[in-house]
Design a protein around this motif. Sequence first.
Motif, mmCIF file in Angstrom:
data_model
loop_
_atom_site.group_PDB
_atom_site.id
_atom_site.type_symbol
_atom_site.label_atom_id
_atom_site.label_comp_id
_atom_site.label_asym_id
_atom_site.label_seq_id
_atom_site.Cartn_x
_atom_site.Cartn_y
_atom_site.Cartn_z
ATOM 1 N N MET A 16 0.844 -1.201 0.000
ATOM 2 C CA MET A 16 0.000 0.000 0.000
ATOM 3 C C MET A 16 0.881 1.254 0.000
ATOM 4 N N ASP A 17 1.849 1.277 0.889
ATOM 5 C CA ASP A 17 2.710 2.456 1.024
ATOM 6 C C ASP A 17 3.560 2.657 -0.227
ATOM 7 N N ALA A 18 4.014 1.564 -0.846
ATOM 8 C CA ALA A 18 4.824 1.678 -2.072
ATOM 9 C C ALA A 18 3.981 2.236 -3.211
ATOM 10 N N ALA A 19 2.746 1.799 -3.309
ATOM 11 C CA ALA A 19 1.858 2.298 -4.365
ATOM 12 C C ALA A 19 1.570 3.789 -4.171
ATOM 13 N N ILE A 20 1.325 4.180 -2.937
ATOM 14 C CA ILE A 20 1.051 5.602 -2.656
ATOM 15 C C ILE A 20 2.297 6.438 -2.928
ATOM 16 N N ALA A 21 3.441 5.988 -2.432
ATOM 17 C CA ALA A 21 4.688 6.750 -2.594
ATOM 18 C C ALA A 21 5.061 6.890 -4.069
ATOM 19 N N GLY A 22 4.750 5.867 -4.856
ATOM 20 C CA GLY A 22 5.111 5.896 -6.277
ATOM 21 C C GLY A 22 4.140 6.659 -7.153
ATOM 22 N N GLY A 23 3.028 7.102 -6.566
ATOM 23 C CA GLY A 23 2.107 7.945 -7.322
ATOM 24 C C GLY A 23 0.955 7.216 -7.984
ATOM 25 N N ALA A 24 0.604 6.043 -7.504
ATOM 26 C CA ALA A 24 -0.549 5.337 -8.077
ATOM 27 C C ALA A 24 -1.804 6.210 -7.963
ATOM 28 N N ALA A 25 -2.607 6.204 -9.027
ATOM 29 C CA ALA A 25 -3.868 6.947 -9.005
ATOM 30 C C ALA A 25 -4.950 6.152 -8.279
ATOM 31 N N TRP A 26 -4.873 4.811 -8.403
ATOM 32 C CA TRP A 26 -5.853 3.930 -7.767
ATOM 33 C C TRP A 26 -5.131 2.733 -7.163
ATOM 34 N N ILE A 27 -5.709 2.214 -6.111
ATOM 35 C CA ILE A 27 -5.233 0.954 -5.524
ATOM 36 C C ILE A 27 -6.428 0.012 -5.470
ATOM 37 N N GLY A 28 -6.187 -1.236 -5.906
ATOM 38 C CA GLY A 28 -7.281 -2.199 -6.000
ATOM 39 C C GLY A 28 -7.241 -3.255 -4.902
#
Length: 211
Positions: A16-28
């Motif tokens: 979760m934190d890696a996706a947020i830090a990397g700039g993901a627009a959405w997390i599934g």
Amino acid sequence: MPVRTKICGVTTNAAMDAAIAGGAAWIGFVFCAPSPRNIDSQAAAALIARAPNHVGKVGVFVDAEDGAIAAAVAAGLTAIQLHGKESPEQAASLGRRYGIEVWKAAPVRTRDDLALVTRYRGAADRILYDAKAPADAVIPGGQGLRFDWRLLEGFDHPLPWLLSGGLDAGNLREAIGITGAPAVDVSSGVESAPGIKDVDKIAAFLKAAAQ
Ligand SMILES: O=C(O)c1ccccc1NCC(=O)[C@H](O)[C@H](O)COP(=O)(O)O
């Protein structure tokens, strides 16, 4: 050109934190018992609490019962992704009931498969083109399978859309170059094993998308 990204099948704080830090627009979050990425509403709520408002939280369902969708939406979803045989009427009904975006996954193997998506105009908010799973597959997505991206060349998309199916950091720019995808989705391509997200692969994928 940067594209918007969805990291799908997240089950851990680290992913979760890696996706947020990397700039993901959405997390599934996958609400589908046979999936190695299956998560329950309580665990999803704890992960969702880590994400800022600008990151979309997408629940993935396969012909799910109303109660399961309701519990997951209450956990903080901002979109519902339908990955089964849900009709346009069902998609529209869910959008009205919950007041959040509804996405429809379109399984693609041949050009004829693209005809399905026009039925969802006015019923769904986005289409997610994904590789059609084999007939004997236990789950319809998250298989790391690609379809022929050239099928989308020149296609008149009836709705905002994402490309998915077998993407990874190494093939992402080629896929975008062929399809013109404005947004992409990945699961297996950022894993070390089915259901095990790899934070370095997430970072590499998001970096490739941002180029
Ligand atoms: O990921 C799953 O386990 C899954 C299970 C059941 C229905 C859908 C599922 N995933 C949906 C997704 O949005 C995936 O990211 C998409 O199919 C692409 O997966 P992959 O080819 O592994 O990148």
